[in-house]
Design a protein around this motif. Structure first.
Motif, mmCIF file in Angstrom:
data_model
loop_
_atom_site.group_PDB
_atom_site.id
_atom_site.type_symbol
_atom_site.label_atom_id
_atom_site.label_comp_id
_atom_site.label_asym_id
_atom_site.label_seq_id
_atom_site.Cartn_x
_atom_site.Cartn_y
_atom_site.Cartn_z
ATOM 1 N N LEU A 80 0.823 -1.063 -0.211
ATOM 2 C CA LEU A 80 0.063 -0.040 0.052
ATOM 3 C C LEU A 80 0.714 1.041 -0.077
ATOM 4 C CD1 LEU A 80 -3.104 -0.317 2.486
ATOM 5 C CD2 LEU A 80 -3.039 -0.256 -0.109
ATOM 6 N N ALA A 84 1.302 4.242 -3.064
ATOM 7 C CA ALA A 84 1.276 5.786 -2.977
ATOM 8 C C ALA A 84 2.462 6.691 -3.110
ATOM 9 C CB ALA A 84 0.667 6.270 -1.694
ATOM 10 N N SER A 85 3.474 5.916 -2.553
ATOM 11 C CA SER A 85 4.654 6.782 -2.344
ATOM 12 C C SER A 85 5.532 6.984 -3.778
ATOM 13 C CB SER A 85 5.740 6.189 -1.369
ATOM 14 O OG SER A 85 6.113 4.777 -1.978
ATOM 15 N N THR A 88 4.703 10.260 -6.016
ATOM 16 C CA THR A 88 5.345 11.339 -5.410
ATOM 17 C C THR A 88 6.786 11.545 -5.227
ATOM 18 O OG1 THR A 88 4.872 10.346 -3.208
ATOM 19 C CG2 THR A 88 2.892 11.667 -4.434
ATOM 20 N N THR A 155 -2.956 5.047 5.265
ATOM 21 C CA THR A 155 -1.992 4.369 4.798
ATOM 22 C C THR A 155 -1.421 4.999 3.324
ATOM 23 O OG1 THR A 155 -2.422 2.373 5.985
ATOM 24 C CG2 THR A 155 -0.489 2.534 4.360
ATOM 25 N N LEU A 156 -2.231 5.133 2.563
ATOM 26 C CA LEU A 156 -2.004 5.859 1.292
ATOM 27 C C LEU A 156 -1.513 7.455 1.365
ATOM 28 C CD1 LEU A 156 -4.902 4.225 -0.899
ATOM 29 C CD2 LEU A 156 -2.504 3.577 -0.915
ATOM 30 N N LEU A 157 -2.436 7.928 2.334
ATOM 31 C CA LEU A 157 -1.815 9.373 2.668
ATOM 32 C C LEU A 157 -0.427 9.406 2.971
ATOM 33 C CD1 LEU A 157 -5.080 10.902 3.943
ATOM 34 C CD2 LEU A 157 -4.435 11.381 1.714
ATOM 35 N N GLY A 159 1.966 7.226 2.805
ATOM 36 C CA GLY A 159 3.052 7.032 1.539
ATOM 37 C C GLY A 159 3.178 7.899 0.581
ATOM 38 N N ALA A 160 2.092 8.853 0.067
ATOM 39 C CA ALA A 160 2.148 9.930 -0.666
ATOM 40 C C ALA A 160 2.983 11.299 0.157
ATOM 41 C CB ALA A 160 0.754 10.375 -1.153
#
Length: 330
Positions: A80, A84-85, A88, A155-157, A159-160
């Protein structure tokens, strides 16, 4: 080729070996320690970030491989974070170039300020992590036999945001994300936390490295000593992660990052020195007071933040919270 046998290259190699040990032990501190170290060794900020990211993509792969075998990372959680990461992180170098207006001096000035702010933020997250683990000591948490339920959107936030910070400054893959994971998944054992962070950090850092290479390029006289020193250091640290206490390391890192961040923001050396002296002298007293407010001895290094399910609360020592890593399920 002769550039690889200079005093400067040897200095980079030795520093990268020490930083590699810290990365392998804690999953934290790679970019936060190595990038400013390179700048203080005379490497310009853009080259420091680019070369450190390329080296970190190699060194973190070593640490992740060791933790994959010994630390049992949470693969679903790491996946996950990666989703996301990576995008960015890749955007980071292009953001730096755009904000710098295409001029080398403006870009380096912006990047130095951004790294200084990131270091202070990282120091704060380190301190927060120590307090959170201290809280776990007094709340009597236990290690869960099962992986925690994934909290997808937060978790996605994480990672981003972490990917963006790493892409711009090379700082954050093992600090912001690690602390955020501790907040989101408090029942995940410490050794799994480190392993998960290192696994997700590999594609994140690789993505950021590719973008910086495209924009800035690499300096082989800096990159090769970084890899040659950092790879064995990370391997050694990862192998020691199950039994070496991190408490003193983390507290030292908080001080180093705070002072380095202030220096990069242009704070006068006299003020930095006074703040450093205050942190060295008063820091342990303040931390001891905080421990006492949680019902723990002020100075005791024999604690675990987690109880094994079969053990009673009376069997748990009440000392240093960072010994959580010594109590994974066996």
């Amino acid at each position: 080729m002769s550039e690889l046998f200079t005093t400067a290259a040897l200095s980079v190699l030795l520093v990268s070996f020490g930083v590699g040990i810290v990365v392998g032990l804690t999953g934290m501190g790679g970019g936060a320690l190595m990038t400013p170290a390179l700048i203080f060794l005379g490497v310009n900020p853009t080259a420091a970030v680019a070369n450190d990211l390329v080296a970190a993509s190699v060194n973190k792969s070593v640490g992740a491989a060791v933790h994959w075998k010994h630390g049992k990372p949470n693969i679903r959680l790491a996946s996950l974070l990666i989703v996301a990461s990576v995008p960015t992180a890749f955007a980071g170098a292009f953001i730096v170039k755009a904000l710098g207006g295409g001029e080398a001096e403006s870009t380096e000035s912006f990047l130095t300020y951004a790294i200084g702010c990131a270091l202070l933020f990282t120091a704060a997250t380190y301190a927060l992590r120590m307090y959170l683990q201290l809280r776990h000591v007094t709340s009597g948490n236990t290690i869960s036999e099962e992986d925690p339920k994934l909290r997808v959107v937060p978790t996605l936030l994480v990672g981003a945001t972490g990917g963006l910070l790493v892409g711009i400054t090379s700082v954050g893959s093992g600090s912001l994300i690690m602390v955020a994971l501790l907040l989101l998944y408090p029942t995940l054992s410490a050794i799994k936390l480190v392993g998960t962070d290192l696994v997700q950090a590999v594609p994140l850092v690789l993505s950021a490295a590719i973008s910086h290479v495209l924009v800035t390029g690499v300096d082989w006289a800096v990159l090769i000593p970084l890899i040659v020193g950092g790879t064995p250091g990370t391997f050694l640290g990862a192998r020691l992660a199950n039994w070496v206490s991190q408490s003193v390391i983390r507290r030292g890192i908080v001080i180093v990052l705070s002072l380095t961040g202030l220096k990069m923001l242009g704070v006068p050396p006299e003020i930095v020195g006074l703040i450093g002296a205050a942190m060295l002298l008063l820091g342990p007293l303040v931390w001891g007071f905080i421990r006492q407010t949680r019902g723990l001895p002020a100075f005791d290094n024999n604690a675990a933040a987690w109880r094994l399910p079969e053990r009673s609360s009376s069997s748990v020592s009440s000392g240093d919270e960072d010994e959580a890593r010594r109590t994974p399920t066996r």
